[in-house]
Every structure is written in structure tokens, then in C-alpha cells.
Design an enzyme around this catalytic site. Structure first.
Site, PDB file in Angstrom:
ATOM      1  N   ASP A   8      -3.939  -7.781  74.926  1.00 34.62           N
ATOM      2  CA  ASP A   8      -3.170  -6.598  75.267  1.00 34.62           C
ATOM      3  C   ASP A   8      -1.689  -7.009  75.227  1.00 34.62           C
ATOM      4  O   ASP A   8      -1.357  -8.173  75.441  1.00 34.62           O
ATOM      5  CB  ASP A   8      -3.584  -6.132  76.663  1.00 34.62           C
ATOM      6  CG  ASP A   8      -2.677  -5.055  77.187  1.00 34.62           C
ATOM      7  OD1 ASP A   8      -2.503  -4.037  76.480  1.00 34.62           O
ATOM      8  OD2 ASP A   8      -2.108  -5.235  78.284  1.00 34.62           O
ATOM      9  N   ASP A  10       1.509  -5.059  76.608  1.00 30.64           N
ATOM     10  CA  ASP A  10       2.368  -4.824  77.777  1.00 30.64           C
ATOM     11  C   ASP A  10       1.636  -5.187  79.072  1.00 30.64           C
ATOM     12  O   ASP A  10       0.559  -4.678  79.344  1.00 30.64           O
ATOM     13  CB  ASP A  10       2.822  -3.363  77.805  1.00 30.64           C
ATOM     14  CG  ASP A  10       3.534  -2.968  76.506  1.00 30.64           C
ATOM     15  OD1 ASP A  10       3.982  -3.860  75.765  1.00 30.64           O
ATOM     16  OD2 ASP A  10       3.609  -1.756  76.232  1.00 30.64           O
TER      17      ASP A  10
HETATM   18 MG   LIG Z   1      -1.369  -3.675  79.558  1.00 29.83          MG
END
Ligand SMILES: [Mg+2]
Ligand SMILES: [Zn+2]
Length: 184
Positions: A8, A10
């Protein structure tokens, strides 16, 4: 077929920025480069999979995605690290921009981004891993038979409060990578 670690973006690879829309909001963790480099050296494909519903909401310009990923690549390259591929979902079921306002197959927890990466890069999904700060990240991985690790950075501490008995939880990306590298 290659094993992959899906990251992932952010809150996991980068500090959570609450709709990252400018380069100055893009902040690496102190261990980001080392974590990616370790995965590179261990032979994993490193693939970023990110929900960018801010595009559908009109908060993030789609052109910014390429700009941000080029910036990440440059910074990683300075440390001898590399992302093999990036995927993103620009959609949101309640977006403001009609073209992106739909219930797509690529918004995590759906596994569309991972399936596309597997097709493009010939990945061995059941022997792969996903690391993220939300259960939706973990669920996207588990949907394709990969193993998930939740990190406590970004939204991870909130996520952890809805704990799951069998879940693997690590403090951050470098700890998650250390755990992955210990798996047979
Ligand atoms: Mg995230
Ligand atoms: Zn999508």
C-alpha cells in the site's frame, strides 16, 4: 513465476497525507528505502497498489499520480531501491467526477489491482504478500491467496483496534519486511 510483495502507498510506504495531492506532502519514512531494497535483494517483485479515490472526488489530479510515482522512483534509486510496478484505483462509488464514480473491481478490498499485476508480471500470488495500514489492504491480498501484514503506521493503529485473531501485525514497513523474509 515470481513472488511479490504488494505495498500500500499512503500510510505504509509513505507517511499518511490525507489525499496526497502535492509533492511536498510526500514524505518517506526513515526506513522506506531500506525496506524496498531488502525486498529487491531477496528477489521479490515490489508492487505498489493504491486506492486513489481522491481522483474520483476531484481532490487529486490524475496526472499527479505519475508525477508522485516518478518522484518516489528517483528517491528510491538514489538508495539503490526500486518499485517494479505501480497500480492505482482512481474510482470511488460516491465520487464527484462521473467518469470515475463507479463501483469498480480495482478498489481495495477488491483484488483487481493485484490480479492485473499478476497478469502483467507473471506473479505467484499464493506465495506473495501484501502490506498495508488498513484491513482492506490485507483483504485484497487474502482474496487472491496472498498473506497480509497490517502495519501500525498511517491508519494502522485504528485498524488494529478492530483486531483479527489470526492477523499478522507489524510496527511498520521495515518490521513487516523482516517478518516476510523470515517466512519459509
Ligand atoms: Mg494506506
Ligand atoms: Zn477502481
Amino acid at each position: 513465476m515470481r513472488r511479490a510483495v504488494f505495498l500500500d502507498r499512503d500510510g505504509t510506504l509513505l507517511e499518511e497525507a490525507n489525499y496526497l495531492s502535492e509533492l511536498r506532502g510526500l514524505v518517506f519514512f526513515p526506513y522506506t528505502v531500506a525496506a524496498v531494497r531488502l525486498l529487491n535483494q531477496s528477489g521479490f517483485a515490489v508492487v505498489v497498489v493504491t486506492n486513489q479515490g481522491g481522483i474520483a472526488r476531484g481532490i487529486v489530479k490524475e496526472a499527479f499520480i505519475a508525477e508522485a510515482h516518478a518522484f518516489i522512483d528517483e528517491k528510491l534509486a538514489q538508495g539503490g531501491a526500486r518499485i517494479d510496478a505501480y497500480y492505482y484505483c482512481p474510482h470511488h462509488p460516491e465520487g464527484a467526477i462521473a467518469a470515475f464514480s463507479n463501483d469498480c473491481e480495482c478498489r481495495k478490498p477488491k483484488p483487481g489491482q493485484l490480479l492485473q499485476a499478476a497478469a502483467d508480471l507473471d506473479l505467484d500470488l499464493p506465495r506473495s504478500f501484501v502490506v498495508g495500514d488498513r484491513w482492506t489492504d490485507v483483504d485484497a491480498g487474502e482474496a487472491v491467496g496472498a498473506r497480509g501484514v497490517l502495519v501500525r503506521t498511517g491508519h494502522g493503529r485504528e485498524s488494529e483496534r478492530q483486531s483479527r485473531p489470526s492477523a499478522v501485525v507489524a510496527d511498520n514497513l521495515i518490521e513487516a519486511v523482516a517478518w516476510i523474509l523470515r517466512q519459509p
